[in-house]
Design an enzyme around this catalytic site. Sequence first.
Site, PDB file in Angstrom:
ATOM      1  N   GLY A   1       0.774  -1.235   0.000  1.00 44.05           N
ATOM      2  CA  GLY A   1       0.000   0.000   0.000  1.00 44.05           C
ATOM      3  C   GLY A   1       0.801   1.280   0.000  1.00 44.05           C
ATOM      4  N   GLY A   2       2.122   1.180  -0.077  1.00 42.31           N
ATOM      5  CA  GLY A   2       2.943   2.379   0.020  1.00 42.31           C
ATOM      6  C   GLY A   2       3.125   3.136  -1.268  1.00 42.31           C
ATOM      7  N   THR A   3       2.947   2.461  -2.397  1.00 39.33           N
ATOM      8  CA  THR A   3       3.197   3.088  -3.700  1.00 39.33           C
ATOM      9  C   THR A   3       2.172   2.602  -4.728  1.00 39.33           C
ATOM     10  OG1 THR A   3       4.722   1.304  -4.344  1.00 39.33           O
ATOM     11  CG2 THR A   3       5.697   3.242  -3.271  1.00 39.33           C
TER      12      THR A   3
ATOM     13  N   ARG B   1       7.171  -4.250   2.990  1.00 39.82           N
ATOM     14  CA  ARG B   1       8.451  -4.439   3.670  1.00 39.82           C
ATOM     15  C   ARG B   1       9.171  -3.122   3.931  1.00 39.82           C
ATOM     16  NH1 ARG B   1      11.449  -8.409  -0.223  1.00 39.82           N
ATOM     17  NH2 ARG B   1      10.194  -7.249  -1.730  1.00 39.82           N
TER      18      ARG B   1
ATOM     19  N   ASP C   1       6.604  -8.658   5.838  1.00 43.22           N
ATOM     20  CA  ASP C   1       6.988  -9.464   4.684  1.00 43.22           C
ATOM     21  C   ASP C   1       5.957 -10.577   4.571  1.00 43.22           C
ATOM     22  OD1 ASP C   1       8.059 -11.158   2.788  1.00 43.22           O
ATOM     23  OD2 ASP C   1      10.107 -11.054   3.565  1.00 43.22           O
TER      24      ASP C   1
ATOM     25  N   SER D   1      16.620 -18.168 -13.113  1.00 43.68           N
ATOM     26  CA  SER D   1      17.108 -19.171 -12.175  1.00 43.68           C
ATOM     27  C   SER D   1      15.929 -19.705 -11.369  1.00 43.68           C
ATOM     28  CB  SER D   1      18.130 -18.555 -11.225  1.00 43.68           C
ATOM     29  OG  SER D   1      17.505 -17.609 -10.372  1.00 43.68           O
TER      30      SER D   1
ATOM     31  N   TYR E   1      -3.229 -11.269 -17.755  1.00 49.25           N
ATOM     32  CA  TYR E   1      -2.626 -12.527 -18.202  1.00 49.25           C
ATOM     33  C   TYR E   1      -2.802 -13.663 -17.193  1.00 49.25           C
ATOM     34  CZ  TYR E   1       1.527 -10.563 -15.735  1.00 49.25           C
ATOM     35  OH  TYR E   1       2.391  -9.999 -14.830  1.00 49.25           O
TER      36      TYR E   1
ATOM     37  N   PRO F   1      -6.823  -4.893 -13.233  1.00 49.28           N
ATOM     38  CA  PRO F   1      -6.919  -3.520 -13.749  1.00 49.28           C
ATOM     39  C   PRO F   1      -6.142  -3.273 -15.036  1.00 49.28           C
ATOM     40  CG  PRO F   1      -6.348  -3.562 -11.404  1.00 49.28           C
ATOM     41  CD  PRO F   1      -6.168  -4.940 -11.922  1.00 49.28           C
ATOM     42  N   GLY F   2      -5.206  -4.154 -15.407  1.00 47.27           N
ATOM     43  CA  GLY F   2      -4.366  -3.888 -16.572  1.00 47.27           C
ATOM     44  C   GLY F   2      -3.125  -3.124 -16.156  1.00 47.27           C
TER      45      GLY F   2
END
Length: 233
Positions: free
Chosen positions: A21-23, A45, A71, A111, A153, A194-195
């Site tokens: 929720g920070g960005t 985090r 986390d 990997s 997707y 939302p795309g």
Amino acid sequence: MVQGALKEDALKGKTILVTGGGTGLGKAMATYFSELGANVIISSRKIEVLEATALEINSKTGNPVVALGCDIRNIDEVGLLLQKSIDRFGKVDVLVNNAAGNFISLTERLSANAFSTIIDIVLKGTANCTLTFGKHWIKTKQAANVLNIVTTYAYTGSGYVVPSAVAKGGVLTMTRSLAVEWGKYGIRHNAIAPGPFPTKGAWDRLLPGDLAAKFDFKNRVPLRKSRRSPRIS
């Protein structure tokens, strides 16, 4: 002035927790929930980013916004997140599983650790939150809502983002499954896709350098324009 879809104070008295929720999209959703009167908890985090966002939203809306570091890959931290949320507001009415991780890569170059990292954040993290909060709601006989943020997707699959596609597909299936299984408890599950959201943080990580121009989603639209919602004055 842009008019929102819901009436003023539509979420008054509700407590909503938004992971990631920070960005970006998480921040935008948290801001709108707060504008509608909700008590908002934002989690990720990066506690410094969260605290700055919480202060920004609170100064704009005047409603409580709490930043809690977590986390979501760690089930013990998720349990602590739930407890701190209850200690602060008494209950959580809505869980928004928004936290995610992704990168664009040729799949043969990934990997095992890279693949697992995305699965652990997107699928396992969403499951950790959903099960932790869901078990609490069932035990306390509380009706609640879960909103999972997936991707387009998740339905279609997509090359170059295979770990994310696999994880989001799993989240979508979990949403459908628990909507049926937990409906009897008054716990609703929904997922939205939302795309693409070209926020700076996401785009810098997904499409570094000149890749952003090459993968500009407007180039897939015949008129070369983004579709916009009409403004209401």
